[in-house]
Design an enzyme around this catalytic site. Sequence first.
Site, PDB file in Angstrom:
ATOM      1  N   ASP A 192       0.809  -1.217   0.000  1.00 55.10           N
ATOM      2  CA  ASP A 192       0.000   0.000   0.000  1.00 55.10           C
ATOM      3  C   ASP A 192       0.840   1.265   0.000  1.00 55.10           C
ATOM      4  O   ASP A 192       1.987   1.282   0.458  1.00 55.10           O
ATOM      5  CB  ASP A 192      -0.960   0.012   1.195  1.00 55.10           C
ATOM      6  CG  ASP A 192      -0.263  -0.036   2.552  1.00 55.10           C
ATOM      7  OD1 ASP A 192       0.776  -0.728   2.667  1.00 55.10           O
ATOM      8  OD2 ASP A 192      -0.751   0.605   3.506  1.00 55.10           O
TER       9      ASP A 192
ATOM     10  N   GLU B 229       0.143  -1.749   5.495  1.00 53.28           N
ATOM     11  CA  GLU B 229       1.130  -1.357   6.501  1.00 53.28           C
ATOM     12  C   GLU B 229       0.838   0.026   7.045  1.00 53.28           C
ATOM     13  O   GLU B 229       1.027   0.306   8.237  1.00 53.28           O
ATOM     14  CB  GLU B 229       2.530  -1.389   5.872  1.00 53.28           C
ATOM     15  CG  GLU B 229       3.687  -1.143   6.869  1.00 53.28           C
ATOM     16  CD  GLU B 229       4.114   0.322   6.966  1.00 53.28           C
ATOM     17  OE1 GLU B 229       4.974   0.629   7.795  1.00 53.28           O
ATOM     18  OE2 GLU B 229       3.569   1.172   6.221  1.00 53.28           O
TER      19      GLU B 229
END
Length: 415
Positions: free
Chosen positions: A86, A181
């Site tokens: 991400d 994350e």
Amino acid sequence: MSLAQKLQEKFFRYVAITSQSDASQDTVPSTTGQLELAKVLQKDLTKLGLIDLEISEYGVLTGKLPANLPSDYHKVPTVGWVAHLDTVDVCLSPNIKPQIIKNYQGGDICLNAEKNIYLTTAQHPEIEKYIGDDILVSDGTSVLGADNKAAISNVVVALETLWENPQILHGDIYVAFVPDEEIGLKGSKKLDFSKFPVDFAYTIDSCELGEVIYQTFNAGSAKVHIKGVTAHPMSAKGVLVNPVLVATDLINSFDRMQTPEHTEKTEGYIWINGIDANVLEATVSMNIRDHNKTLYEARKQQIRDAVEFLKLRHPKAEITLTMSDTYANIENAVTDDNKQCIDYIYQAMADLDIKPQTIAMRGGTDGSFISSQGILTPNYFTGAHNFHSNCEFLPMKSFVKSCEMTLKLIELITK
């Protein structure tokens, strides 16, 4: 192609896949773009000889590059690399449009002429350290995404280098590409460690050339829910319990100098980062951070004590506290038996003539959680600057050095 050309090609390809995480979602992965990126990586890694490539129901991609060592070779540690799929949501566009400034000659950089967006030397004087270098930037409407697609590109190009040069010896190498994350290390917490059976691992999730991180915050969160007593103002005396004011009393019980804006380096804090209140109820949200484990636990106890005092002060209010740990300091997991993986980082930097910059990160990485699970996972640089900003930039020479670090670590671990 040169290492620089390969890295640039991979980076542009991966950032073209929109994969910004979404904290408002409860699912993992929180966005479909992360799963799309995992599928692209699965195909890329299959071509490079990796086996056991699987994408879990949580969007975690794991795989293994088998060792190519002679049968009589000495035992070599099994190592892993972790990178997150991400990019961060900081209220900028989720769509990244990278560009490269060739042979930067100093001065401000126009990121977007149409929108009059500049990366200025007044705000970012560090850019002028890279005169003569090629520099990757965004178009000013988004982050660049070096956090963490520079790491993804780094790992893929390193594995490609091993595939193209079978004479380079290496032990078993595992990879784990994890989602979300940026919203609480959610992907690494869904990692099936039976598919990542390594002796130690690395993340590549810090900034400037030479950065080394194996100290992060111990991190937790707390929510205090307050249910008051409503009454019409005409008959409120002795009856009304205003949850907004109860919440204010709670907030005022903490030291205003022990907050993010008044602390630095390894100093911890309690951060009041949300208040949701009305005439009936209020919720106060807090983050708890400290590098020192003892002080971290003391801050948690401080919140418990503040809530107990609040109950005594407002006996008619219903007050509940929920608290949880988010991640731990990587350094908590360092022992004499496993610190060799950190030593490898410094040896690799010495061999590559890179000056180390050891930093106690005021945050966490996927390695913060993974280390707490018994796999020490320190972190080293991508080469980029200004993560989480539309002025994020990545000098190509630093990007190349980061990938050379990965290859050098493989060499040192195999010796």
